[in-house]
Design an enzyme around this catalytic site. Structure first.
Site, PDB file in Angstrom:
ATOM      1  N   HIS A 274       0.980  -1.150  -0.069  1.00  0.00           N
ATOM      2  CA  HIS A 274      -0.041   0.119  -0.053  1.00  0.00           C
ATOM      3  C   HIS A 274       0.913   1.220   0.126  1.00  0.00           C
ATOM      4  O   HIS A 274       2.065   1.283   0.679  1.00  0.00           O
ATOM      5  CB  HIS A 274      -0.658   0.082   1.215  1.00  0.00           C
ATOM      6  CG  HIS A 274      -1.741  -1.038   1.655  1.00  0.00           C
ATOM      7  ND1 HIS A 274      -1.472  -2.220   2.112  1.00  0.00           N
ATOM      8  CD2 HIS A 274      -3.122  -1.210   1.167  1.00  0.00           C
ATOM      9  CE1 HIS A 274      -2.662  -3.037   2.601  1.00  0.00           C
ATOM     10  NE2 HIS A 274      -3.475  -2.378   1.939  1.00  0.00           N
TER      11      HIS A 274
ATOM     12  N   ASP B  68       2.352   2.080   3.237  1.00  0.00           N
ATOM     13  CA  ASP B  68       3.221   0.912   3.936  1.00  0.00           C
ATOM     14  C   ASP B  68       4.509   1.530   3.746  1.00  0.00           C
ATOM     15  O   ASP B  68       5.597   1.337   4.517  1.00  0.00           O
ATOM     16  CB  ASP B  68       3.317  -0.345   3.362  1.00  0.00           C
ATOM     17  CG  ASP B  68       1.687  -1.048   3.392  1.00  0.00           C
ATOM     18  OD1 ASP B  68       1.052  -0.566   4.283  1.00  0.00           O
ATOM     19  OD2 ASP B  68       1.262  -1.761   2.574  1.00  0.00           O
TER      20      ASP B  68
HETATM   21  C1  XLS Z   1      -7.812  -6.952   4.004  1.00  0.00           C
HETATM   22  C2  XLS Z   1      -7.210  -6.955   2.635  1.00  0.00           C
HETATM   23  C3  XLS Z   1      -6.173  -5.846   2.123  1.00  0.00           C
HETATM   24  C4  XLS Z   1      -5.934  -5.949   0.870  1.00  0.00           C
HETATM   25  C5  XLS Z   1      -4.998  -4.790   0.321  1.00  0.00           C
HETATM   26  O1  XLS Z   1      -8.495  -7.634   4.546  1.00  0.00           O
HETATM   27  O2  XLS Z   1      -6.987  -8.474   2.584  1.00  0.00           O
HETATM   28  O3  XLS Z   1      -4.882  -6.497   2.971  1.00  0.00           O
HETATM   29  O4  XLS Z   1      -5.209  -7.182   0.453  1.00  0.00           O
HETATM   30  O5  XLS Z   1      -5.480  -3.498   0.695  1.00  0.00           O
END
Ligand code: XLS
Ligand code: NI
Ligand code: NI
Length: 443
Positions: free
Chosen positions: A105, A108
């Site tokens: 993200h 991150d």
């Molecule tokens: C949350 C999601 C997230 C996505 C990316 O439950 O899995 O981690 O994969 O935003």
């Protein structure tokens, strides 16, 4: 390629394949990247990716207690120095594991800052840092995404917010994240709408909110078309958590949403195991529904818990699960631009850095073994023969006529009058026993 030097994890070894007899927990027993399975190397069947959020940013905190993760490389600040250190450790860890792809993200990897201008500057700086690390290691970006759920402004959703100014902020973030993904040669871009849903229907206009969500997706596609971003767009279904209900609640609901708003030709699905569990479906169900629609894009390879009502994001260690996933992928001919992203976190009790190796090794070996079992099931042929025979009557003139539309209800009534169908068993128990036998003997 030489290992990236990083003192913070200097004591963590490079994990190598040592074979099923190995008792060394820091070796692969099954993942042998160059071993050929059905004529292709394992690493091509298993395009593993690690995610920046769980590996580097998850403190292993929970609603009842602070984080437990030991992160000697992280000074806890939002400085660019710290962000760079994390990125270096992340790539060094992936190299130790032989993982060739990663996902992130925006926030991150780049400090969020307090203005759009500072966010843009931080993202551009970190894009340069990640680009260098990619070049040094050969590790590639599987997909990028924007975090449209953590900041308080997104409390009511980003695309589905009742406040158009919030939509503007979300859209700006998406633009920057797509641009960063493109600059890094990312193979895809994911939308996960954690807050694109509602807490109560008393204050929610669902028709309006779904249309707003679709508008953001169209804006992203229009942007990609102007910048020449060629990666695949994915939407990641999840029924709830953090919202009570999210509009992309499972594969079939998401397919309907994409088709309703004319997005089906440009967006495919990133399917997560734990989200299937939350939707009350098996991963095998979700994958087959997407594959049947030609929309199987990528996989978030984790595992949920049948007893917990939330996203436990465990590393996948269930051999039946990975066998079933690999059966679908072998039948489907693999994932075009997608991969197997470990959207998974260690348990709160597994707080040492070395647990990051153990966790990924467990997931990779379970997938490698699942691949071998799936290939053995296909070679054995009993399951596919059974399936083929089960539908054999549809190869008749009658069956072909029905499907070609040349047979009427009247014809079918006279056909029915001629004979009664013979009952035939589905042999579920027999088939389950065959899977067990192969699962325990495939090597
Ligand atoms: C949350 C999601 C997230 C996505 C990316 O439950 O899995 O981690 O994969 O935003
Ligand atoms: Ni996910
Ligand atoms: Ni998830």
């Amino acid at each position: 390629m030489d290992l990236l030097h990083d003192d913070a994890i200097a004591d963590l070894p490079k994990v190598e394949y040592a074979g099923p007899a190995s008792k060394d927990p820091l070796s692969f027993r099954w993942y042998d990247p160059d071993r050929l399975v059905e004529g292709r190397p394992m690493h091509e069947h298993l395009p593993f990716a690690a995610c920046f959020w769980h590996v580097m940013r998850n403190t292993l905190g929970d609603p009842f207690g602070r984080g437990t993760a030991l992160v000697p490389w992280d000074d806890g600040t939002d400085s660019l120095d710290n962000a760079e250190r994390r990125a270096r450790v992340f790539f060094a860890l992936l190299q130790r594991l032989g993982i060739r792809w990663y996902c992130f993200h925006d926030h991150d990897v780049a400090p969020e800052g307090d203005s759009v201008a500072s966010q843009r500057a931080a993202m551009e700086h970190m894009t340069g840092v990640l680009d260098d690390l990619q070049t040094q290691t050969g590790i590639g970006l599987l997909w990028g995404t924007a975090c449209l759920f953590a900041h308080p402004r997104y409390a009511h959703g980003a695309a589905t917010s009742p406040d158009v100014q919030v939509f503007a902020h979300g859209a700006g973030q998406v633009r920057r994240a797509i641009d960063a993904t493109q600059a890094l040669g990312g193979r895809g871009y994911v939308f996960w709408g954690g807050r694109e849903g509602y807490s109560t229907l008393l204050n929610t206009d669902v028709a309006r909110e779904r249309a707003q969500y679709a508008r953001l997706l169209h804006l992203a596609i229009e942007h990609a078309d102007t910048t020449g971003f060629e990666g695949t767009f994915y939407i990641e279904p999840k029924p709830r958590e953090p919202s009570l209900h999210q509009y992309d609640s499972d594969v079939e609901a998401t397919l309907n949403f994409l088709r309703e708003f004319g997005l089906e030709d440009r967006i495919s699905l990133n399917i997560e195991t734990n989200h299937a569990t939350l939707a009350g479906k098996s991963m095998g169900h979700e994958l087959r529904m997407a594959a049947a629609a030609g929309m199987l894009g990528s996989i978030d390879a984790n595992m949920g818990d049948a007893h917990a009502g939330w996203d436990t994001d465990r590393f996948p260690t269930d051999l039946y699960l990975t066998t079933d996933i690999m059966l679908v992928l072998l039948e489907h001919g693999g994932l075009e631009t997608g991969g197997l992203n470990f959207d998974a976190k260690r348990r709160r009790e597994s707080m040492e850095p070395i647990d990051l190796l153990h966790a990924h090794i467990a997931g990779m070996d379970t997938f490698a073994r699942g691949l071998l079992v799936a290939a053995a099931i296909r070679e054995d042929g009993r399951l596919s023969d059974f399936m083929h025979d089960r539908y054999a009557s549809w190869e008749s003139d009658l069956g072909q006529g029905i499907m070609a539309g040349t047979v009427s209800l009247r014809d079918l009534e006279s056909q029915a009058a001629q004979s009664e169908p013979t009952p035939r068993s589905g042999r579920q128990e027999m088939l389950e026993a065959i899977v067990n036998d192969i699962l325990l003997s495939a090597t």
